[in-house]
Design an enzyme around this catalytic site. Structure first.
Site, PDB file in Angstrom:
ATOM      1  N   HIS A   1       1.093  -0.928  -0.073  1.00 21.67           N
ATOM      2  CA  HIS A   1       0.171  -0.351  -0.094  1.00 21.67           C
ATOM      3  C   HIS A   1       0.388   1.385  -0.169  1.00 21.67           C
ATOM      4  O   HIS A   1       2.358   1.318   0.724  1.00 21.67           O
ATOM      5  CB  HIS A   1      -0.633   0.106   1.276  1.00 21.67           C
ATOM      6  CG  HIS A   1      -1.386  -1.128   1.358  1.00 21.67           C
ATOM      7  ND1 HIS A   1      -1.674  -1.969   1.767  1.00 21.67           N
ATOM      8  CD2 HIS A   1      -3.139  -0.983   0.779  1.00 21.67           C
ATOM      9  CE1 HIS A   1      -2.969  -2.660   2.169  1.00 21.67           C
ATOM     10  NE2 HIS A   1      -3.405  -2.112   1.513  1.00 21.67           N
TER      11      HIS A   1
ATOM     12  N   ASP B   1       2.091   2.495   2.948  1.00 15.90           N
ATOM     13  CA  ASP B   1       3.451   1.052   3.942  1.00 15.90           C
ATOM     14  C   ASP B   1       4.972   1.641   3.934  1.00 15.90           C
ATOM     15  O   ASP B   1       5.464   1.203   4.272  1.00 15.90           O
ATOM     16  CB  ASP B   1       2.743  -0.206   3.819  1.00 15.90           C
ATOM     17  CG  ASP B   1       2.437  -0.982   3.440  1.00 15.90           C
ATOM     18  OD1 ASP B   1       1.175  -0.379   4.293  1.00 15.90           O
ATOM     19  OD2 ASP B   1       1.349  -1.892   2.467  1.00 15.90           O
TER      20      ASP B   1
ATOM     21  N   GLU C   1     -11.236  -6.682  -3.948  1.00 13.83           N
ATOM     22  CA  GLU C   1     -10.511  -7.406  -3.053  1.00 13.83           C
ATOM     23  C   GLU C   1     -12.115  -7.746  -2.113  1.00 13.83           C
ATOM     24  O   GLU C   1     -11.944  -6.992  -1.159  1.00 13.83           O
ATOM     25  CB  GLU C   1      -9.280  -6.784  -1.642  1.00 13.83           C
ATOM     26  CG  GLU C   1      -8.916  -8.372  -1.233  1.00 13.83           C
ATOM     27  CD  GLU C   1      -8.026  -8.037  -0.417  1.00 13.83           C
ATOM     28  OE1 GLU C   1      -7.547  -8.237   1.096  1.00 13.83           O
ATOM     29  OE2 GLU C   1      -6.826  -7.833  -0.896  1.00 13.83           O
TER      30      GLU C   1
ATOM     31  N   GLU D   1      -9.062 -13.746  -0.387  1.00 12.71           N
ATOM     32  CA  GLU D   1      -8.404 -14.258  -0.003  1.00 12.71           C
ATOM     33  C   GLU D   1      -9.363 -15.455   1.492  1.00 12.71           C
ATOM     34  O   GLU D   1     -10.312 -15.306   1.006  1.00 12.71           O
ATOM     35  CB  GLU D   1      -8.208 -13.009   0.894  1.00 12.71           C
ATOM     36  CG  GLU D   1      -6.895 -13.672   2.029  1.00 12.71           C
ATOM     37  CD  GLU D   1      -6.247 -11.859   2.954  1.00 12.71           C
ATOM     38  OE1 GLU D   1      -6.069 -12.155   3.863  1.00 12.71           O
ATOM     39  OE2 GLU D   1      -5.921 -11.027   2.246  1.00 12.71           O
TER      40      GLU D   1
ATOM     41  N   HIS E   1     -11.113 -13.836   3.740  1.00 11.99           N
ATOM     42  CA  HIS E   1     -11.993 -12.931   3.833  1.00 11.99           C
ATOM     43  C   HIS E   1     -12.923 -13.499   4.029  1.00 11.99           C
ATOM     44  O   HIS E   1     -14.392 -13.726   3.968  1.00 11.99           O
ATOM     45  CB  HIS E   1     -11.936 -11.584   3.060  1.00 11.99           C
ATOM     46  CG  HIS E   1     -10.194 -11.638   3.167  1.00 11.99           C
ATOM     47  ND1 HIS E   1      -9.962 -10.706   2.224  1.00 11.99           N
ATOM     48  CD2 HIS E   1      -9.331 -10.926   3.904  1.00 11.99           C
ATOM     49  CE1 HIS E   1      -8.689  -9.587   2.842  1.00 11.99           C
ATOM     50  NE2 HIS E   1      -8.693  -9.886   4.079  1.00 11.99           N
TER      51      HIS E   1
END
Length: 292
Positions: A104, A107, A235, A271, A274
């Site tokens: 990101h 980050d 996502e 994912e 998730h």
């Protein structure tokens, strides 16, 4: 900051290689052999393993009930710390032998409180990444914009009722897409952690869906404008942190894409954790996405 200490953070740790299930070394892959051929393809080509910058380098080990618990000598909101983190990151990638990384924007650069300052920091680290990638051969699997950590996103990014936050979010996505494109990223991921609502008493579901679609349409248009050949990914993820999150699961996201005519432009980044949060299995989500 002790820069010398950071540059030698992994001293004494050898490059990790596949040694098989009987390996005696603590620094060996026992089951992951990147060159093993599975169904006609190398395992590395199937898995495309990537080090996630936020977990491996940005996360401090804190949780809602305690202070940071991990030794991160490169932690801090300065460009010096961001550069040290990047140097350490590529040292780690080399030891692990992983072909990809992902990040990101928040980050890799400090939070300056200024949109201009944040973008300048991201661009500078992007240039450092480019040099390191050329030197090491490590590739970028995907970039993404963090539109959820800062308090400005408490009511969402694309669905935020404040037009200034919407504009800030759009500009942040654009900057992150530019860096991802410049680095040859293979995907660009969107995750709407704050896109959702707590109560229907102050929520217009149609208006918020239209706003989310407006933002996504801008992202798609910009992809084509700059010639980015990577895949755009959403996502799916529920209840983290928003109670009623709009990108709940594969079926929800697909319905949204179909509703606004984006199903040919955007795919999904699925994912396991998730899927479980949504009450599904990982296999279910993969199978459903494949069937759609």
């Amino acid at each position: 900051m002790d820069g010398t200490r950071v540059s030698r953070f992994f001293d004494g740790i050898p490059k990790i290689a596949y040694e098989g299930a009987g390996a005696e070394s603590d620094f060996a892959y026992r089951h992951y052999d990147p060159d093993e051929v599975v169904m006609g393809r190398r395992m590395e080509d199937h898995l495309r393993l990537a080090v996630a910058y936020w977990h491996s380098l940005a996360w401090t080990g804190a949780d809602p009930f305690g202070a940071p618990t991990l030794d991160r000598p490169w932690a801090g909101d300065t460009m010096e710390a961001a550069r040290a983190k990047a140097e350490t990151a590529f040292e780690l990638f080399g030891i692990l032998g992983t072909p990809y990384f992902c990040f990101h924007d928040a980050d890799v650069r400090p939070e300056t409180g200024s949109l201009r300052g944040n973008i300048a920091g991201l661009d500078e680290i992007g240039d450092l990444f480019a040099a390191k990638m050329e030197e090491t051969g490590v590739k970028l699997l995907w970039g993404t914009a963090n539109l959820f950590t800062d308090p400005r996103f408490m009511a969402g990014a694309a669905t935020n009722p404040d037009p200034e936050v919407f504009a800030w979010s759009a500009a942040t996505i654009r900057a992150c897409m530019d860096v991802t494109h410049r680095l040859g990223g293979e995907n660009y991921v969107m995750w709407g952690g704050r896109e959702g609502y707590e109560t229907l008493l102050n929520t217009d579901l149609k208006r918020e869906a239209d706003q989310a679609a407006r933002m996504l349409g801008m992202v798609i248009d910009y992809k084509h404008k700059i010639g980015f050949e990577g895949t755009l990914l959403i996502e799916p993820k529920p209840q983290e942190p928003t109670k009623h999150q709009y990108d709940f699961d594969v079926a929800t996201v697909y319905g949204f894409l179909k509703r606004y005519g984006f199903e040919k432009e955007v795919k999904l980044n699925i994912e396991q954790g998730h899927a479980i949060l949504a009450g599904h299995s990982f296999e279910h989500e993969l199978a459903l996405a494949g069937s759609l």
